[in-house]
Design a protein around this motif. Structure first.
Motif, PDB file in Angstrom:
ATOM      1  N   ALA A 184       0.838  -1.207   0.000  1.00  0.00           N
ATOM      2  CA  ALA A 184       0.000   0.000   0.000  1.00  0.00           C
ATOM      3  C   ALA A 184       0.868   1.251   0.000  1.00  0.00           C
ATOM      4  N   VAL A 185       1.963   1.236   0.762  1.00  0.00           N
ATOM      5  CA  VAL A 185       2.870   2.393   0.817  1.00  0.00           C
ATOM      6  C   VAL A 185       3.457   2.664  -0.564  1.00  0.00           C
ATOM      7  N   ARG A 186       3.832   1.617  -1.265  1.00  0.00           N
ATOM      8  CA  ARG A 186       4.408   1.795  -2.615  1.00  0.00           C
ATOM      9  C   ARG A 186       3.387   2.359  -3.589  1.00  0.00           C
ATOM     10  N   ARG A 187       2.115   2.150  -3.297  1.00  0.00           N
ATOM     11  CA  ARG A 187       1.051   2.671  -4.160  1.00  0.00           C
ATOM     12  C   ARG A 187       0.598   4.075  -3.743  1.00  0.00           C
ATOM     13  N   GLY A 188       1.261   4.648  -2.742  1.00  0.00           N
ATOM     14  CA  GLY A 188       0.930   6.011  -2.325  1.00  0.00           C
ATOM     15  C   GLY A 188      -0.208   6.110  -1.351  1.00  0.00           C
ATOM     16  N   VAL A 189      -0.569   4.980  -0.750  1.00  0.00           N
ATOM     17  CA  VAL A 189      -1.611   4.991   0.271  1.00  0.00           C
ATOM     18  C   VAL A 189      -1.061   4.298   1.517  1.00  0.00           C
ATOM     19  N   ARG A 190      -1.780   4.410   2.615  1.00  0.00           N
ATOM     20  CA  ARG A 190      -1.404   3.718   3.847  1.00  0.00           C
ATOM     21  C   ARG A 190      -2.635   3.016   4.407  1.00  0.00           C
ATOM     22  N   VAL A 191      -2.404   1.892   5.043  1.00  0.00           N
ATOM     23  CA  VAL A 191      -3.492   1.181   5.719  1.00  0.00           C
ATOM     24  C   VAL A 191      -3.600   1.731   7.140  1.00  0.00           C
ATOM     25  N   LYS A 192      -4.780   2.181   7.497  1.00  0.00           N
ATOM     26  CA  LYS A 192      -5.043   2.706   8.836  1.00  0.00           C
ATOM     27  C   LYS A 192      -6.294   2.043   9.407  1.00  0.00           C
ATOM     28  N   GLN A 193      -6.354   1.982  10.735  1.00  0.00           N
ATOM     29  CA  GLN A 193      -7.568   1.538  11.413  1.00  0.00           C
ATOM     30  C   GLN A 193      -8.496   2.754  11.488  1.00  0.00           C
ATOM     31  N   VAL A 194      -9.580   2.724  10.711  1.00  0.00           N
ATOM     32  CA  VAL A 194     -10.430   3.896  10.557  1.00  0.00           C
ATOM     33  C   VAL A 194     -11.797   3.651  11.199  1.00  0.00           C
ATOM     34  N   ALA A 195     -12.194   4.576  12.051  1.00  0.00           N
ATOM     35  CA  ALA A 195     -13.530   4.567  12.643  1.00  0.00           C
ATOM     36  C   ALA A 195     -14.431   5.472  11.819  1.00  0.00           C
TER      37      ALA A 195
ATOM     38  N   LEU B 203     -24.076   9.305  10.125  1.00  0.00           N
ATOM     39  CA  LEU B 203     -25.278   9.740  10.844  1.00  0.00           C
ATOM     40  C   LEU B 203     -26.540   9.501  10.036  1.00  0.00           C
ATOM     41  N   ALA B 204     -26.461   9.658   8.712  1.00  0.00           N
ATOM     42  CA  ALA B 204     -27.647   9.498   7.874  1.00  0.00           C
ATOM     43  C   ALA B 204     -28.126   8.053   7.861  1.00  0.00           C
ATOM     44  N   LYS B 205     -27.184   7.118   7.779  1.00  0.00           N
ATOM     45  CA  LYS B 205     -27.540   5.701   7.708  1.00  0.00           C
ATOM     46  C   LYS B 205     -27.579   5.035   9.082  1.00  0.00           C
ATOM     47  N   GLY B 206     -27.111   5.744  10.101  1.00  0.00           N
ATOM     48  CA  GLY B 206     -27.122   5.182  11.439  1.00  0.00           C
ATOM     49  C   GLY B 206     -26.152   4.034  11.621  1.00  0.00           C
ATOM     50  N   ARG B 207     -25.008   4.113  10.959  1.00  0.00           N
ATOM     51  CA  ARG B 207     -24.033   3.026  11.005  1.00  0.00           C
ATOM     52  C   ARG B 207     -22.717   3.480  11.621  1.00  0.00           C
ATOM     53  N   VAL B 208     -22.096   2.567  12.369  1.00  0.00           N
ATOM     54  CA  VAL B 208     -20.776   2.818  12.948  1.00  0.00           C
ATOM     55  C   VAL B 208     -19.896   1.605  12.642  1.00  0.00           C
ATOM     56  N   SER B 209     -18.679   1.867  12.185  1.00  0.00           N
ATOM     57  CA  SER B 209     -17.773   0.762  11.877  1.00  0.00           C
ATOM     58  C   SER B 209     -16.340   1.143  12.239  1.00  0.00           C
ATOM     59  N   VAL B 210     -15.524   0.115  12.464  1.00  0.00           N
ATOM     60  CA  VAL B 210     -14.083   0.279  12.652  1.00  0.00           C
ATOM     61  C   VAL B 210     -13.418  -0.834  11.862  1.00  0.00           C
ATOM     62  N   LYS B 211     -12.599  -0.451  10.881  1.00  0.00           N
ATOM     63  CA  LYS B 211     -11.945  -1.471  10.071  1.00  0.00           C
ATOM     64  C   LYS B 211     -10.720  -0.902   9.368  1.00  0.00           C
ATOM     65  N   PRO B 212      -9.811  -1.777   8.932  1.00  0.00           N
ATOM     66  CA  PRO B 212      -8.651  -1.315   8.173  1.00  0.00           C
ATOM     67  C   PRO B 212      -9.098  -0.760   6.822  1.00  0.00           C
ATOM     68  N   MET B 213      -8.542   0.405   6.468  1.00  0.00           N
ATOM     69  CA  MET B 213      -8.883   1.027   5.191  1.00  0.00           C
ATOM     70  C   MET B 213      -7.643   1.641   4.572  1.00  0.00           C
ATOM     71  N   GLU B 214      -7.628   1.702   3.257  1.00  0.00           N
ATOM     72  CA  GLU B 214      -6.573   2.432   2.563  1.00  0.00           C
ATOM     73  C   GLU B 214      -6.953   3.910   2.505  1.00  0.00           C
ATOM     74  N   VAL B 215      -6.008   4.772   2.895  1.00  0.00           N
ATOM     75  CA  VAL B 215      -6.239   6.220   2.853  1.00  0.00           C
ATOM     76  C   VAL B 215      -5.030   6.873   2.188  1.00  0.00           C
ATOM     77  N   PRO B 216      -5.212   8.030   1.541  1.00  0.00           N
ATOM     78  CA  PRO B 216      -4.066   8.699   0.909  1.00  0.00           C
ATOM     79  C   PRO B 216      -2.957   8.977   1.913  1.00  0.00           C
ATOM     80  N   ALA B 217      -1.719   8.658   1.535  1.00  0.00           N
ATOM     81  CA  ALA B 217      -0.581   8.797   2.461  1.00  0.00           C
ATOM     82  C   ALA B 217      -0.404  10.236   2.927  1.00  0.00           C
ATOM     83  N   GLY B 218      -0.683  11.206   2.049  1.00  0.00           N
ATOM     84  CA  GLY B 218      -0.496  12.607   2.411  1.00  0.00           C
ATOM     85  C   GLY B 218      -1.723  13.279   2.962  1.00  0.00           C
ATOM     86  N   GLY B 219      -2.814  12.533   3.116  1.00  0.00           N
ATOM     87  CA  GLY B 219      -4.046  13.109   3.629  1.00  0.00           C
ATOM     88  C   GLY B 219      -4.058  13.183   5.149  1.00  0.00           C
ATOM     89  N   VAL B 220      -5.151  13.703   5.676  1.00  0.00           N
ATOM     90  CA  VAL B 220      -5.254  13.892   7.126  1.00  0.00           C
ATOM     91  C   VAL B 220      -5.175  12.554   7.857  1.00  0.00           C
TER      92      VAL B 220
END
Length: 337
Positions: A251-262, A266-283
């Motif tokens: 994932a790092v070589r592809r410019g993303v990072r795997v993070k544990q994302v919560a 609110l609209a769908k009333g759903r809550v989740s926590v799971k590993p996701m790919e996010v942009p390496a330079g993003g927040v």
């Protein structure tokens, strides 16, 4: 006088005693001289005829109950019988069964003892029940330290309750950040987890952090704070421990990072926590170490980003003391001084 009982004397509990000794004057200025009347931990407790001495409190701040004088076998009921105004709680979580934490909170509230806590268990499993019962009995629940401890996430969310929030997304667990960074650098997952435990970044049982329960509990508390009634049992949780190490590094070589994302929708009333790919330079992708981050998306198209440290124990204790000050200020406003 403010009658206080202490429940839990681990790292955060001991740090709170240090803060209380250092900042007692702030409470005294408001007309509430702090008086610790008892303390309870896993190996027993201490109670006094009046306020515990500063000498004894200093011992508790240094070593907890180990080596402290006058330790004896006591139970929660013994503390409640001392007629405390507030219980300061800093105990390990118990997400799988909820006990003994949940029963403890119920008993405190039922006996009209206000609570300041860093433990997420009760609120993660029974937020609506505990908050509703506290309101009915005129009891204060202070739990700012449960989410992003050293950074005021919950006060921010409370300030947004009059706005329409679409979603909240965050990286909320520093242990997972640390382990994933080590794996990205080439360390096998099992060794990365072992190092996190050895360096006291992770608990001896790191599965609560890496399995997603810690972040899920925080997400549940945030969701309820902004009006979505949900319990930990309703959260979709996926563990990091099942991830392929090669996938994390690729994932790092592809410019993303795997993070544990919560994620809180609110609209769908759903809550989740799971590993996701996010942009390496993003927040979300750039957060590291003991820092957490939140992205709050409003329905008017605006976003609010919060980044800050979570802990260590001293910062968590200071946030708990802030809740104690709020409790006193509310008493003064209601004419209960």
């Amino acid at each position: 006088m403010l009658r206080i009982v202490l429940i839990g004397l681990g790292n955060v509990g001991k740090a709170f005693v240090k803060v209380l000794l250092a900042k007692a004057g702030e409470l005294a200025k408001l007309g509430y001289e702090p008086c610790v009347v008892g303390a309870l931990a896993s190996r027993g407790g201490v109670v006094g005829d009046g306020c515990l001495s500063n000498k004894l409190l200093a011992e508790l701040a240094d070593k907890g109950l180990y080596g402290a004088t006058e330790v004896r076998s006591i139970e929660l009921g013994d503390l409640i019988s001392l007629n405390p105004d507030v219980a300061v709680v800093a105990i390990p979580p118990s997400y799988r069964t909820g006990e003994p934490n949940l029963s403890m909170y119920r008993e405190l509230v039922r006996n009209r003892v206000s609570v300041v806590t860093a433990d997420k268990t009760g609120l993660a499993l029974a937020y609506q029940e505990l908050v509703g019962e506290a309101r009915a009995r005129g009891v204060y629940l202070g739990f700012t330290a449960t989410v992003m401890a050293g950074t005021p996430a919950l006060p921010l969310l409370r300030g947004l309750r009059g706005r329409s929030i679409d979603s909240i997304t965050g990286v909320l667990n520093a242990t997972s950040n640390y382990v994933l960074t080590l794996v990205e650098g080439g360390l096998p997952m099992i060794d990365a987890v072992k190092r996190a435990v050895e360096e006291k970044i992770a608990e001896p049982d790191p599965s609560i952090d890496l399995g997603g329960l810690d972040a899920a509990a925080k997400a549940v508390i945030m969701a309820n704070t902004v009006g979505l009634p949900v319990s930990l049992r309703n959260v979709e949780v996926q563990s990091l421990l099942n991830l392929n190490e090669a996938y994390i590094r690729d994932a790092v070589r592809r410019g993303v990072r795997v993070k544990q994302v919560a994620s809180i929708d609110l609209a769908k009333g759903r809550v989740s926590v799971k590993p996701m790919e996010v942009p390496a330079g993003g927040v979300l992708g750039s957060v590291s170490g003991n820092y957490n981050t939140l992205i709050i998306r409003l329905r008017d198209g605006n976003e609010i980003t919060l980044i800050g440290p979570t802990g260590p124990a001293g910062a968590t204790a200071e946030v708990m003391f802030s809740d104690l000050l709020e409790y006193v200020e509310l008493r003064l406003m209601m004419g209960k001084g």
